[in-house]
Design an enzyme around this catalytic site. Structure first.
Site, PDB file in Angstrom:
ATOM      1  N   GLU A  96       0.970  -1.243  -0.123  1.00 45.36           N
ATOM      2  CA  GLU A  96      -0.238   0.379   0.183  1.00 45.36           C
ATOM      3  C   GLU A  96       0.687   1.492  -0.074  1.00 45.36           C
ATOM      4  OE1 GLU A  96      -3.002  -1.357   3.063  1.00 45.36           O
ATOM      5  OE2 GLU A  96      -3.043   0.148   3.183  1.00 45.36           O
ATOM      6  N   CYS A 117       2.995   8.303   1.794  1.00 46.78           N
ATOM      7  CA  CYS A 117       3.568   7.418   3.013  1.00 46.78           C
ATOM      8  C   CYS A 117       3.880   5.811   1.988  1.00 46.78           C
ATOM      9  CB  CYS A 117       2.870   7.323   3.965  1.00 46.78           C
ATOM     10  SG  CYS A 117       2.878   5.569   4.817  1.00 46.78           S
ATOM     11  N   CYS A 124       6.240  -7.289   7.984  1.00 49.62           N
ATOM     12  CA  CYS A 124       7.239  -6.884   8.904  1.00 49.62           C
ATOM     13  C   CYS A 124       7.707  -8.001  10.052  1.00 49.62           C
ATOM     14  CB  CYS A 124       6.775  -4.828   9.222  1.00 49.62           C
ATOM     15  SG  CYS A 124       8.383  -4.826  10.408  1.00 49.62           S
ATOM     16  N   CYS A 128       5.476  -5.127  16.648  1.00 47.19           N
ATOM     17  CA  CYS A 128       4.738  -4.326  17.580  1.00 47.19           C
ATOM     18  C   CYS A 128       3.091  -4.624  17.467  1.00 47.19           C
ATOM     19  CB  CYS A 128       4.902  -2.885  16.634  1.00 47.19           C
ATOM     20  SG  CYS A 128       6.454  -1.876  16.547  1.00 47.19           S
ATOM     21  N   CYS A 131      -0.046  -3.684  15.224  1.00 48.98           N
ATOM     22  CA  CYS A 131       0.539  -3.127  13.963  1.00 48.98           C
ATOM     23  C   CYS A 131      -0.404  -4.862  13.327  1.00 48.98           C
ATOM     24  CB  CYS A 131       1.608  -2.830  13.636  1.00 48.98           C
ATOM     25  SG  CYS A 131       2.175  -2.403  12.018  1.00 48.98           S
ATOM     26  N   CYS A 355      -1.418   2.186   6.459  1.00 48.55           N
ATOM     27  CA  CYS A 355      -0.981   1.009   5.863  1.00 48.55           C
ATOM     28  C   CYS A 355      -1.276  -0.588   6.458  1.00 48.55           C
ATOM     29  CB  CYS A 355       0.757   1.226   5.883  1.00 48.55           C
ATOM     30  SG  CYS A 355       0.697   2.997   4.909  1.00 48.55           S
TER      31      CYS A 355
HETATM   32  S1  SF4 Z   1       5.032  -0.645  13.567  1.00 48.57           S
HETATM   33 FE1  SF4 Z   1       4.153  -1.977  12.121  1.00 48.57          FE
HETATM   34  S2  SF4 Z   1       5.091  -1.648  10.394  1.00 48.57           S
HETATM   35 FE2  SF4 Z   1       6.375  -0.805  11.603  1.00 48.57          FE
HETATM   36  S3  SF4 Z   1       8.009  -1.281  12.641  1.00 48.57           S
HETATM   37 FE3  SF4 Z   1       6.090  -2.088  14.224  1.00 48.57          FE
HETATM   38  S4  SF4 Z   1       5.494  -4.142  13.031  1.00 48.57           S
HETATM   39 FE4  SF4 Z   1       6.800  -3.448  11.986  1.00 48.57          FE
END
Ligand code: SF4
Length: 379
Positions: A96, A117, A124, A128, A131, A355
């Site tokens: 995205e 963005c 990823c 986190c 997320c 995102c």
């Molecule tokens: S917020 Fe999401 S995209 Fe950003 S580093 Fe943490 S897990 Fe990865």
């Protein structure tokens, strides 16, 4: 995990690398500049448009390079402040790219400032907890050409929408490398893409208007500080003590605040720029007065700007946005100490929420993700 495309993405070539490849087939040095001008300034969408190149050269280019290594699947426009482009890469991966409009006072939305963005990875690995991009794990790094291609797709769209079409400069105001993925975990491709975006022969986009956001990979923050390009840095802090940060960001175990904060200082001092500390406020996780006071002290010590982002509550997830009173109370602590600060009051989570969701939904519809991912959301 490493993706090797069948044709090299042209958007991943530098002037030097393209000149070298063309020289190997006897083309003069100016040819590379001509080709890149077609791509970045005239926004050619096909080799046939490049009318000052010979037919044999266009054929060779077609056999050798992928002009823009991503296909637009969906252009999701909203009444809100964000639009999203869903792009499909050559291996079927989805990413995205988000366009965030910030209307200027007294000026219509169409003439508002636009921040783009972009993503640097498919998925990823940083994990986190708030997320969506991270919950399905890392699929692969993007190539430099795929990172740059996102911006070209935005250019194509903006060229069609706005009267300043086909300007020398790209028709947006800021770039934030804040989408899916941890940019500094894909360091080499990121730095190459930034060089292409910044170069006169590329998009010609000023480094001061580019912000790279990281969850805190300390060694690569220090490496980025040494790069001559001089982009801005944003840190996803989200916790002002190790105890709180560790609960929501596993990266804090490897790079706790004792390591992260000195690296931020080094970056800021090297470039003479204020670093931004991003802080998503989540009720009963990091919105206490104690966290506000610690964040204030960190920001004052580092001369950093703080961006407070109220969490966007998503149904079915445990995380909640703090009440207006708690947000105000938190912000007042920073304000009273004259910390440079922004508090997003309306639609505050748009940038961060933008995102990942569209990609996850589409991949689920395609059956590419397992049922566990259905509950995902994102930062
Ligand atoms: S917020 Fe999401 S995209 Fe950003 S580093 Fe943490 S897990 Fe990865």
């Amino acid at each position: 995990m490493k993706f090797v495309p069948t044709k090299a993405p042209l958007t991943g070539e530098t002037l030097a690398s393209l000149t070298e490849r063309l020289a190997a087939r006897g083309e003069p040095a100016f040819r590379a500049k001509q080709i890149l001008e077609w791509v970045y300034k005239k926004r050619a969408r096909s080799w046939d448009e490049m009318s000052n190149l010979s037919k044999p050269l266009r054929l060779w280019l077609d056999e050798t390079f992928d002009l823009v290594p991503a296909t637009l699947l969906l252009d999701k426009q909203s009444q809100d402040v964000t639009d999203k482009l869903l792009l499909e890469l050559r291996d079927g991966s989805l990413i995205e790219t988000v366009i965030i409009r910030a209307p200027q006072e007294g000026v219509g939305v169409d003439h508002s400032r636009k921040t783009i963005c972009i993503s640097t990875q498919v998925g990823c690995a940083m994990g986190c907890v708030f997320c969506a991009s991270g919950l399905a794990g890392l699929k692969r790094n993007l190539t430099a050409g795929e990172i740059v291609a996102q911006l070209l797709h935005v250019c194509y769209r903006e060229d069609a929408l706005t009267p300043r079409a086909k300007a020398e400069m790209a028709s947006f105001d800021n770039i934030v490398v804040m989408g899916m993925g941890e940019p500094l975990a894909n360091y080499d491709a990121l730095v190459q893409a930034l060089a292409i975006v910044n170069a006169d022969w590329g998009l010609g986009f000023g480094a001061r208007r580019i912000t790279v956001s990281t969850s805190g990979l300390v060694p690569n923050i220090l490496k980025l500080a040494e790069q001559p390009i001089g982009v801005r840095l944003a840190i996803s802090l989200h916790g002002a003590t190790n105890e709180v940060r560790e609960k929501i960001m596993p990266v804090n175990k490897a790079f706790p605040l004792e390591k992260l904060l000195p690296a931020i200082r080094t970056f800021g001092e090297t470039h003479g720029r204020m670093v931004t500390l991003e802080f998503i406020l989540i009720e009963d996780v990091n919105d206490s007065l104690e966290q506000a006071e610690k964040l204030r002290d960190i920001a004052l010590d580092l001369h950093a700007h703080v961006n407070l982002i109220p969490y966007n509550t998503v149904e079915g997830l445990p995380w909640r946005r703090p009440s207006g009173n708690r947000l105000e109370r938190f912000a007042r602590v920073l304000d009273a100490a004259r910390v440079s600060m922004t508090l997003r009051r309306e639609k505050g989570h748009d940038i961060d929420a933008a995102c990942g969701q569209l990609r996850l939904k589409t991949e689920r519809d395609r059956g590419a993700l397992g049922p566990d991912s259905a509950a995902n959301t994102e930062a």
